[in-house]
Design an enzyme around this catalytic site. Structure first.
Site, PDB file in Angstrom:
ATOM      1  N   ASP A  18       5.231  33.933  -1.421  1.00  0.00           N
ATOM      2  CA  ASP A  18       6.206  32.845  -1.613  1.00  0.00           C
ATOM      3  C   ASP A  18       7.057  32.579  -0.373  1.00  0.00           C
ATOM      4  O   ASP A  18       8.211  32.151  -0.465  1.00  0.00           O
ATOM      5  CB  ASP A  18       7.125  33.146  -2.815  1.00  0.00           C
ATOM      6  CG  ASP A  18       6.315  33.359  -4.083  1.00  0.00           C
ATOM      7  OD1 ASP A  18       5.269  32.710  -4.223  1.00  0.00           O
ATOM      8  OD2 ASP A  18       6.741  34.183  -4.914  1.00  0.00           O
ATOM      9  N   LYS A  21       4.128  29.293   2.426  1.00  0.00           N
ATOM     10  CA  LYS A  21       2.802  29.065   3.034  1.00  0.00           C
ATOM     11  C   LYS A  21       2.292  27.665   2.721  1.00  0.00           C
ATOM     12  O   LYS A  21       1.671  27.017   3.560  1.00  0.00           O
ATOM     13  CB  LYS A  21       1.789  30.108   2.519  1.00  0.00           C
ATOM     14  CG  LYS A  21       2.137  31.536   2.900  1.00  0.00           C
ATOM     15  CD  LYS A  21       1.177  32.529   2.282  1.00  0.00           C
ATOM     16  CE  LYS A  21       1.262  32.619   0.786  1.00  0.00           C
ATOM     17  NZ  LYS A  21       2.543  33.101   0.254  1.00  0.00           N
ATOM     18  N   GLY A  45       0.804  30.454  -6.002  1.00  0.00           N
ATOM     19  CA  GLY A  45       1.475  29.207  -6.383  1.00  0.00           C
ATOM     20  C   GLY A  45       2.070  28.644  -5.105  1.00  0.00           C
ATOM     21  O   GLY A  45       3.045  29.174  -4.586  1.00  0.00           O
ATOM     22  N   HIS A  46       1.410  27.629  -4.546  1.00  0.00           N
ATOM     23  CA  HIS A  46       1.827  27.069  -3.258  1.00  0.00           C
ATOM     24  C   HIS A  46       2.415  25.684  -3.473  1.00  0.00           C
ATOM     25  O   HIS A  46       1.758  24.799  -4.020  1.00  0.00           O
ATOM     26  CB  HIS A  46       0.625  27.006  -2.300  1.00  0.00           C
ATOM     27  CG  HIS A  46       0.087  28.363  -1.948  1.00  0.00           C
ATOM     28  ND1 HIS A  46      -0.987  28.561  -1.134  1.00  0.00           N
ATOM     29  CD2 HIS A  46       0.507  29.609  -2.296  1.00  0.00           C
ATOM     30  CE1 HIS A  46      -1.211  29.858  -1.001  1.00  0.00           C
ATOM     31  NE2 HIS A  46      -0.316  30.513  -1.706  1.00  0.00           N
ATOM     32  N   GLN A 230      -0.583  35.088  -1.274  1.00  0.00           N
ATOM     33  CA  GLN A 230       0.211  36.310  -1.424  1.00  0.00           C
ATOM     34  C   GLN A 230       0.850  36.663  -0.067  1.00  0.00           C
ATOM     35  O   GLN A 230       1.010  35.786   0.762  1.00  0.00           O
ATOM     36  CB  GLN A 230      -0.637  37.486  -1.954  1.00  0.00           C
ATOM     37  CG  GLN A 230      -1.091  37.331  -3.397  1.00  0.00           C
ATOM     38  CD  GLN A 230      -2.242  36.393  -3.583  1.00  0.00           C
ATOM     39  OE1 GLN A 230      -3.264  36.542  -2.952  1.00  0.00           O
ATOM     40  NE2 GLN A 230      -2.100  35.427  -4.476  1.00  0.00           N
TER      41      GLN A 230
HETATM   42  P1  GDP Z   1       4.120  29.973  -1.015  1.00  0.00           P
HETATM   43  O1  GDP Z   1       3.565  30.694  -2.183  1.00  0.00           O
HETATM   44  O2  GDP Z   1       4.222  30.849   0.202  1.00  0.00           O
HETATM   45  O3  GDP Z   1       3.399  28.686  -0.704  1.00  0.00           O
HETATM   46  O4  GDP Z   1       5.613  29.584  -1.384  1.00  0.00           O
HETATM   47  P2  GDP Z   1       6.117  28.928  -2.781  1.00  0.00           P
HETATM   48  O5  GDP Z   1       5.692  27.516  -2.811  1.00  0.00           O
HETATM   49  O6  GDP Z   1       5.741  29.813  -3.900  1.00  0.00           O
HETATM   50  O7  GDP Z   1       7.682  29.085  -2.623  1.00  0.00           O
HETATM   51  C1  GDP Z   1       8.360  28.525  -1.532  1.00  0.00           C
HETATM   52  C2  GDP Z   1       9.428  27.548  -2.057  1.00  0.00           C
HETATM   53  O8  GDP Z   1      10.316  27.268  -1.020  1.00  0.00           O
HETATM   54  C3  GDP Z   1       8.867  26.217  -2.524  1.00  0.00           C
HETATM   55  O9  GDP Z   1       9.652  25.748  -3.591  1.00  0.00           O
HETATM   56  C4  GDP Z   1       9.027  25.319  -1.298  1.00  0.00           C
HETATM   57  O10 GDP Z   1       9.149  23.943  -1.627  1.00  0.00           O
HETATM   58  C5  GDP Z   1      10.320  25.850  -0.740  1.00  0.00           C
HETATM   59  N1  GDP Z   1      10.458  25.764   0.716  1.00  0.00           N
HETATM   60  C6  GDP Z   1       9.509  25.902   1.681  1.00  0.00           C
HETATM   61  N2  GDP Z   1      10.074  25.843   2.904  1.00  0.00           N
HETATM   62  C7  GDP Z   1      11.395  25.658   2.709  1.00  0.00           C
HETATM   63  C8  GDP Z   1      12.521  25.548   3.592  1.00  0.00           C
HETATM   64  O11 GDP Z   1      12.423  25.634   4.804  1.00  0.00           O
HETATM   65  N3  GDP Z   1      13.744  25.405   2.998  1.00  0.00           N
HETATM   66  C9  GDP Z   1      13.914  25.327   1.651  1.00  0.00           C
HETATM   67  N4  GDP Z   1      15.146  25.192   1.174  1.00  0.00           N
HETATM   68  N5  GDP Z   1      12.882  25.422   0.798  1.00  0.00           N
HETATM   69  C10 GDP Z   1      11.641  25.609   1.317  1.00  0.00           C
HETATM   70  P1  IMO Z   2       1.697  33.247  -3.344  1.00  0.00           P
HETATM   71  O1  IMO Z   2       0.350  32.896  -2.726  1.00  0.00           O
HETATM   72  C1  IMO Z   2       4.289  36.306  -4.967  1.00  0.00           C
HETATM   73  C2  IMO Z   2       2.363  39.629  -7.069  1.00  0.00           C
HETATM   74  C3  IMO Z   2       2.676  39.708  -8.538  1.00  0.00           C
HETATM   75  C4  IMO Z   2       2.604  41.205  -8.735  1.00  0.00           C
HETATM   76  C5  IMO Z   2       1.455  41.629  -7.820  1.00  0.00           C
HETATM   77  C6  IMO Z   2       0.106  41.771  -8.515  1.00  0.00           C
HETATM   78  O2  IMO Z   2       2.285  32.168  -4.165  1.00  0.00           O
HETATM   79  O3  IMO Z   2       2.607  33.789  -2.311  1.00  0.00           O
HETATM   80  P2  IMO Z   2      -1.633  39.976  -9.446  1.00  0.00           P
HETATM   81  O4  IMO Z   2      -1.481  38.908 -10.482  1.00  0.00           O
HETATM   82  O5  IMO Z   2      -2.038  39.475  -8.103  1.00  0.00           O
HETATM   83  O6  IMO Z   2      -2.504  41.114  -9.906  1.00  0.00           O
HETATM   84  O7  IMO Z   2      -0.147  40.602  -9.304  1.00  0.00           O
HETATM   85  O8  IMO Z   2       1.351  40.610  -6.837  1.00  0.00           O
HETATM   86  N1  IMO Z   2       1.832  38.328  -6.609  1.00  0.00           N
HETATM   87  C7  IMO Z   2       2.552  37.412  -5.961  1.00  0.00           C
HETATM   88  N2  IMO Z   2       3.870  37.381  -5.648  1.00  0.00           N
HETATM   89  N3  IMO Z   2       3.491  35.302  -4.575  1.00  0.00           N
HETATM   90  C8  IMO Z   2       2.171  35.332  -4.866  1.00  0.00           C
HETATM   91  O9  IMO Z   2       1.324  34.397  -4.383  1.00  0.00           O
HETATM   92  C9  IMO Z   2       1.653  36.393  -5.619  1.00  0.00           C
HETATM   93  N4  IMO Z   2       0.424  36.710  -6.085  1.00  0.00           N
HETATM   94  C10 IMO Z   2       0.541  37.906  -6.673  1.00  0.00           C
HETATM   95  O10 IMO Z   2       3.942  39.181  -8.844  1.00  0.00           O
HETATM   96  O11 IMO Z   2       3.777  41.811  -8.238  1.00  0.00           O
HETATM   97 MG    MG Z   3       4.040  31.091  -4.175  1.00  0.00          MG
END
Ligand code: GDP
Ligand code: IMO
Ligand code: MG
Length: 431
Positions: A18, A21, A45-46, A230
């Protein structure tokens, strides 16, 4: 990132996932011709924000999907939930993103089947307080079947008898485990087969050889982004085992996960939050608690994109980032969510760990030790001003630049991008 010398970039999460990415992939995909996922599954979850408020959350389709000419691939290292993929393609199509003709899945990718999800949920429930806190997407059981040679791959869907044998064996083993985990539900091979039959033609039609496609793309001058999911500390080898996912999330898995040689990779970009978060259980040395944690969680909207769970927030951890830099061979950093720190008058930045009063060298292997370390912090001045509108390094407040420079020296990796908001335009290119 891409230029005449840089045709193939791996993007990895540096911390526990999270990191943003999806946003950084989307930014880089503007220059890419092909984006591929190489491992993980629908546990990811991107989030990608198009325009000011059109938000897409992608679990399987690569985050390059929002550009109409980018080819999107799911490599052999991905565990593919066919129903989730079809739902996602439909969601994108309904929202005006034409994707079906430009998405491909490796014929060697393993499938996540309904009993993998049942097993994931039942095992977690049976562990009670000791659970990993998985996303319950069937990831661990699907990779277990792959490694123990009981998996079903995309290419196998063409052979009904073969599928039946795998599913019969898989459900029968699953039922032993489900009974062991103390749940009443059972896996039903006939139901799995009919659910599979419903998606087989569509999934087979998406089948491809991802390695061959990427090699051809690069030979023809294309630009390829290998999108990690991840984070490095969730890597099954290099993370906080056993509180990890079940795959190689680090850059070493990228080549194997799409079917190319590592010699084709030019750069490895690490995406790192300006602070740290983790979702799920496991050790987290710089974790914040109480009001400070609530403040950071709320400012950063730190709630899981896949499960909606509140994320655990903490200060930036330089030890963890140095470990990830080494394991991945990072050539650059994209620092995200700097704007979330805008209102703090003071920030802590972890620069070392002490275990039983002794400085550790490197990142401890055992979760029990990582749980016990005491972070060594440096205090950094906050900047107490809005960075969301900054578009160049020089526009950033001086204290923010100083904080970023400290991230750079703690991790020993040059910063290439700084993200100051979730929108595409909120990006600063450095150097
Ligand atoms: P990922 O799994 O690495 O793709 O990240 P997620 O999408 O799960 O979580 C990142 C969250 O931060 C999302 O809600 C993005 O819209 C938000 N986000 C990404 N870059 C920035 C930033 O520079 N500032 C803020 N405030 N939010 C951001
Ligand atoms: P993105 O790509 C954050 C974590 C789960 C748990 C562990 C194992 O959005 O960054 P799993 O379901 O993979 O067997 O769970 O890994 N986990 C993540 N945490 N972002 C993710 O993906 C994750 N994918 C798995 O919360 O701790
Ligand atoms: Mg994510």
């Amino acid at each position: 990132m891409f230029d005449d010398e840089t045709q193939c970039v791996v993007l990895v999460g540096v911390q526990w996932g999270d990191e943003g990415k999806g946003k950084i992939t989307d930014v880089l995909a503007e220059q890419a011709t092909l984006v591929a996922r190489y491992q993980g599954g629908a546990n990811a979850g991107h989030t990608v924000l198009v325009g000011d408020e059109e938000e897409f959350i992608l679990h399987l389709v690569p985050s390059g999907a929002l550009y109409p000419d980018v080819r999107c691939l799911l490599g052999n290292g991905v565990v593919l939930d066919p129903w989730t993929l079809i739902d996602e393609i439909e969601m994108l199509t309904t929202r005006g993103v034409e994707i079906e003709h430009r998405v491909g899945v490796s014929r060697r990718a393993h499938l996540v089947l309904p009993y993998h999800k049942q097993l994931d949920g039942a095992k977690e429930a049976s562990k009670g307080a000791d659970r990993i806190g998985t996303t319950k997407r069937g990831i661990g059981p699907a990779y277990r079947d792959k490694i123990s040679r009981n998996g079903l791959r995309v290419c196998d869907l063409a052979d009904r008898d073969y599928c039946w044998n795998v599913v019969r064996e898989g459900t029968s083993t699953a039922n032993v485990f489900l009974a062991h985990f103390g749940v009443d539900e059972r896996a039903d091979p006939d139901a799995v087969m009919s659910e599979l039959a419903a998606v087989t033609p569509r999934i087979l039609a998406l089948g491809t050889d991802t390695g061959a496609e990427i090699r051809t793309e690069l030979a023809g001058g294309g630009r390829v982004l290998l999108e990690g999911a991840q984070g490095s500390l969730l890597d099954v080898d290099h993370g906080t085992y056993p509180f990890v996912t079940s795959s190689t999330t680090t850059a070493g898995g990228a080549a194997a996960g799409v079917g190319i040689g590592p010699t084709l990779i030019d750069e490895v970009l690490g995406v790192v939050k300006a602070y740290t978060t983790r979702v799920g259980a496991g050790p987290f040395p710089t974790e914040l608690e109480g009001a400070d944690a609530d403040r950071l969680r709320n400012l950063g909207a730190e709630f899981g994109a896949t499960t909606g769970r509140p994320r655990r927030p903490g200060w930036f951890d330089g030890v963890l980032v140095r470990h990830a830099a080494g394991v991945n061979g990072l050539t650059g950093l994209a620092v995200t969510k700097l704007d979330v720190l805008d209102s703090f008058d003071e920030l802590l930045l972890g620069v070392g760990y002490e275990l039983d009063g002794v400085a550790t060298t490197g990142f401890p292997e055992r979760a029990a030790d990582i749980q016990r370390v005491r972070p060594v912090y440096e205090k950094e001045a906050g900047w107490e001003s809005d960075t969301g509108a900054c578009r160049s390094w020089d526009e950033l407040p001086e204290a923010a630049r100083h904080y970023l420079k400290r991230i750079e020296s703690a991790s020993k990796v040059p910063i290439r991008l700084v993200s100051v908001g979730s929108a595409r335009s909120q990006i600063i290119r450095v150097g």
